[in-house]
Scaffold this motif. Sequence first.
Motif, mmCIF file in Angstrom:
data_model
loop_
_atom_site.group_PDB
_atom_site.id
_atom_site.type_symbol
_atom_site.label_atom_id
_atom_site.label_comp_id
_atom_site.label_asym_id
_atom_site.label_seq_id
_atom_site.Cartn_x
_atom_site.Cartn_y
_atom_site.Cartn_z
ATOM 1 N N ALA A 174 76.100 96.641 -2.393
ATOM 2 C CA ALA A 174 75.402 97.919 -2.544
ATOM 3 C C ALA A 174 76.283 99.065 -2.054
ATOM 4 O O ALA A 174 76.324 100.147 -2.660
ATOM 5 C CB ALA A 174 74.080 97.892 -1.776
ATOM 6 N N LEU A 175 77.001 98.845 -0.947
ATOM 7 C CA LEU A 175 77.918 99.873 -0.443
ATOM 8 C C LEU A 175 79.023 100.131 -1.453
ATOM 9 O O LEU A 175 79.374 101.290 -1.708
ATOM 10 C CB LEU A 175 78.506 99.425 0.890
ATOM 11 N N TRP A 176 79.592 99.083 -2.019
ATOM 12 C CA TRP A 176 80.648 99.271 -3.015
ATOM 13 C C TRP A 176 80.146 100.129 -4.177
ATOM 14 O O TRP A 176 80.860 101.007 -4.663
ATOM 15 C CB TRP A 176 81.128 97.924 -3.534
ATOM 16 N N ASP A 177 78.915 99.884 -4.622
ATOM 17 C CA ASP A 177 78.348 100.690 -5.713
ATOM 18 C C ASP A 177 78.218 102.151 -5.295
ATOM 19 O O ASP A 177 78.490 103.065 -6.090
ATOM 20 C CB ASP A 177 76.983 100.134 -6.124
ATOM 21 N N GLU A 178 77.789 102.398 -4.038
ATOM 22 C CA GLU A 178 77.680 103.774 -3.538
ATOM 23 C C GLU A 178 79.046 104.460 -3.560
ATOM 24 O O GLU A 178 79.162 105.625 -3.968
ATOM 25 C CB GLU A 178 77.134 103.774 -2.106
ATOM 26 N N LEU A 179 80.066 103.752 -3.122
ATOM 27 C CA LEU A 179 81.394 104.357 -3.053
ATOM 28 C C LEU A 179 81.968 104.608 -4.442
ATOM 29 O O LEU A 179 82.650 105.615 -4.664
ATOM 30 C CB LEU A 179 82.332 103.460 -2.237
ATOM 31 N N ARG A 180 81.684 103.717 -5.381
ATOM 32 C CA ARG A 180 82.147 103.950 -6.760
ATOM 33 C C ARG A 180 81.473 105.194 -7.336
ATOM 34 O O ARG A 180 82.139 106.023 -7.980
ATOM 35 C CB ARG A 180 81.847 102.726 -7.623
ATOM 36 N N ARG A 181 80.173 105.341 -7.115
ATOM 37 C CA ARG A 181 79.468 106.527 -7.620
ATOM 38 C C ARG A 181 80.013 107.795 -6.967
ATOM 39 O O ARG A 181 80.179 108.831 -7.620
ATOM 40 C CB ARG A 181 77.960 106.396 -7.366
ATOM 41 N N PHE A 182 80.286 107.711 -5.668
ATOM 42 C CA PHE A 182 80.809 108.860 -4.937
ATOM 43 C C PHE A 182 82.155 109.295 -5.522
ATOM 44 O O PHE A 182 82.398 110.489 -5.751
ATOM 45 C CB PHE A 182 80.949 108.478 -3.463
ATOM 46 N N ALA A 183 83.047 108.342 -5.766
ATOM 47 C CA ALA A 183 84.359 108.666 -6.315
ATOM 48 C C ALA A 183 84.255 109.166 -7.751
ATOM 49 O O ALA A 183 84.968 110.098 -8.147
ATOM 50 C CB ALA A 183 85.282 107.446 -6.237
ATOM 51 N N GLU A 184 83.379 108.574 -8.529
ATOM 52 C CA GLU A 184 83.201 109.009 -9.923
ATOM 53 C C GLU A 184 82.701 110.446 -9.991
ATOM 54 O O GLU A 184 82.986 111.169 -10.946
ATOM 55 C CB GLU A 184 82.234 108.070 -10.645
ATOM 56 N N ALA A 185 81.967 110.880 -8.967
ATOM 57 C CA ALA A 185 81.468 112.255 -8.911
ATOM 58 C C ALA A 185 82.497 113.218 -8.324
ATOM 59 O O ALA A 185 82.202 114.405 -8.146
ATOM 60 C CB ALA A 185 80.186 112.309 -8.081
ATOM 61 N N GLY A 186 83.703 112.720 -8.036
ATOM 62 C CA GLY A 186 84.773 113.582 -7.539
ATOM 63 C C GLY A 186 85.049 113.470 -6.059
ATOM 64 O O GLY A 186 85.931 114.163 -5.538
ATOM 65 N N GLY A 187 84.317 112.617 -5.346
ATOM 66 C CA GLY A 187 84.542 112.447 -3.923
ATOM 67 C C GLY A 187 85.806 111.645 -3.644
ATOM 68 O O GLY A 187 86.281 110.881 -4.486
ATOM 69 N N SER A 188 86.361 111.837 -2.461
ATOM 70 C CA SER A 188 87.576 111.141 -2.030
ATOM 71 C C SER A 188 87.234 110.223 -0.868
ATOM 72 O O SER A 188 86.417 110.573 -0.010
ATOM 73 C CB SER A 188 88.654 112.138 -1.593
ATOM 74 N N VAL A 189 87.878 109.057 -0.808
ATOM 75 C CA VAL A 189 87.589 108.069 0.232
ATOM 76 C C VAL A 189 88.888 107.522 0.792
ATOM 77 O O VAL A 189 89.752 107.057 0.042
ATOM 78 C CB VAL A 189 86.745 106.897 -0.320
ATOM 79 N N LEU A 190 89.011 107.578 2.109
ATOM 80 C CA LEU A 190 90.073 106.866 2.812
ATOM 81 C C LEU A 190 89.404 105.760 3.608
ATOM 82 O O LEU A 190 88.584 106.031 4.495
ATOM 83 C CB LEU A 190 90.831 107.799 3.755
ATOM 84 N N LEU A 191 89.690 104.514 3.255
ATOM 85 C CA LEU A 191 89.054 103.404 3.953
ATOM 86 C C LEU A 191 90.087 102.457 4.516
ATOM 87 O O LEU A 191 91.151 102.244 3.936
ATOM 88 C CB LEU A 191 88.063 102.672 3.047
ATOM 89 N N THR A 192 89.776 101.914 5.679
ATOM 90 C CA THR A 192 90.557 100.814 6.222
ATOM 91 C C THR A 192 89.688 99.567 6.120
ATOM 92 O O THR A 192 88.469 99.638 6.265
ATOM 93 C CB THR A 192 90.938 101.046 7.698
ATOM 94 N N THR A 193 90.309 98.454 5.839
ATOM 95 C CA THR A 193 89.545 97.221 5.705
ATOM 96 C C THR A 193 90.441 96.019 5.932
ATOM 97 O O THR A 193 91.634 96.048 5.615
ATOM 98 C CB THR A 193 88.873 97.121 4.322
ATOM 99 N N HIS A 194 89.858 94.977 6.517
ATOM 100 C CA HIS A 194 90.529 93.690 6.601
ATOM 101 C C HIS A 194 90.093 92.776 5.454
ATOM 102 O O HIS A 194 90.637 91.686 5.296
ATOM 103 C CB HIS A 194 90.232 93.009 7.948
ATOM 104 N N HIS A 195 89.081 93.216 4.675
ATOM 105 C CA HIS A 195 88.630 92.456 3.513
ATOM 106 C C HIS A 195 89.467 92.914 2.315
ATOM 107 O O HIS A 195 89.179 93.948 1.705
ATOM 108 C CB HIS A 195 87.145 92.690 3.245
ATOM 109 N N LEU A 196 90.511 92.164 1.985
ATOM 110 C CA LEU A 196 91.386 92.605 0.910
ATOM 111 C C LEU A 196 90.691 92.572 -0.442
ATOM 112 O O LEU A 196 91.067 93.310 -1.352
ATOM 113 C CB LEU A 196 92.660 91.766 0.898
ATOM 114 N N GLU A 197 89.652 91.744 -0.580
ATOM 115 C CA GLU A 197 88.863 91.785 -1.808
ATOM 116 C C GLU A 197 88.180 93.142 -1.957
ATOM 117 O O GLU A 197 87.969 93.637 -3.068
ATOM 118 C CB GLU A 197 87.805 90.670 -1.790
#
Length: 304
Positions: A174-197
């Motif tokens: 669900a979070l991934w879907d939120e972030l995709r919608r955010f970016a598609e609307a022009g938002g920018s995301v800098l994320l750190t993650t240990h989950h390479l998937e």
Amino acid sequence: MPAPGLVVSGVPVEALGVVRRFGAETALAGVDLRLEEGEVLALLGPNGAGKTTLVSILLGLRRADAGEARLYGRDPREPAARARIGAALQQASFPASLRVAEVIDLVRAHHAAPAPRDELLDRFDLAGVAHRQAGGLSGGEGRRLALALAFAGRPATLFLDEPSAGLDVESRRALWDELRRFAEAGGSVLLTTHHLEEAEALAGRVAVIDRGAIVATGSVGEIRRSAGQTRVRFRATPLPSLAGALRIETGPGTVSVYTHDATALLEELAAAGVRPEGLEVVPVSLEEAFLRLTERGAAEGDGR
């Protein structure tokens, strides 16, 4: 609406030659990084590589010893520079006695045009715990609250440090879907993650940091290729000694041979009379490339 006088155009996030030292230890050694509008950039690195220090400097929580950090062209320590920024850091804490809805309202009160409280509760599956005290939340519920707060001010740019840590599979998707919608609307995301998937699923670009320096940047495919290895996989068969094999892994019914030159390896197999079945030639995975790049950095560091 943006805050009056706020610069809302230009590059959302920049690090220009950022250096940070802690005593004799160099945590960041002249880091250059740039996040474009509408981009999801995954910052990957082993523990202690400098990710958290860099994010802290970009958010204005720490000072750089040299170089510059900028949010929309401004010093991130200026409140106006952070007006369009949302952040969910790895270690989030809330006033334990406040209820979830009250915590959200407290953060919303700091923004001129916040997202509606009920919308945030629904988007991050918090409606059922809206009247529970924040101190009584589970780890996953607390993480969802931290993410809701990051979205509370309708940000243009998000900083997310290990955003899916502690989330179950359904919440992570669900979070991934939120972030995709955010970016598609022009938002920018800098994320750190240990989950390479997670990086593979979300990021348009990846930056790998190791020992305080950016060692690779590019798309997921470019990072995979930058490791300089290819995996040749086929159904298990007795193998001769292969000069072009960097390493060989066997699995149930298959063998994987890692090489710098897949064409030469296949020629070597043919010359030895090996006819591989179910042949698959692919770049190494993002995880394998990440390990290769950071192992290379460690080896080079040991040699200095």
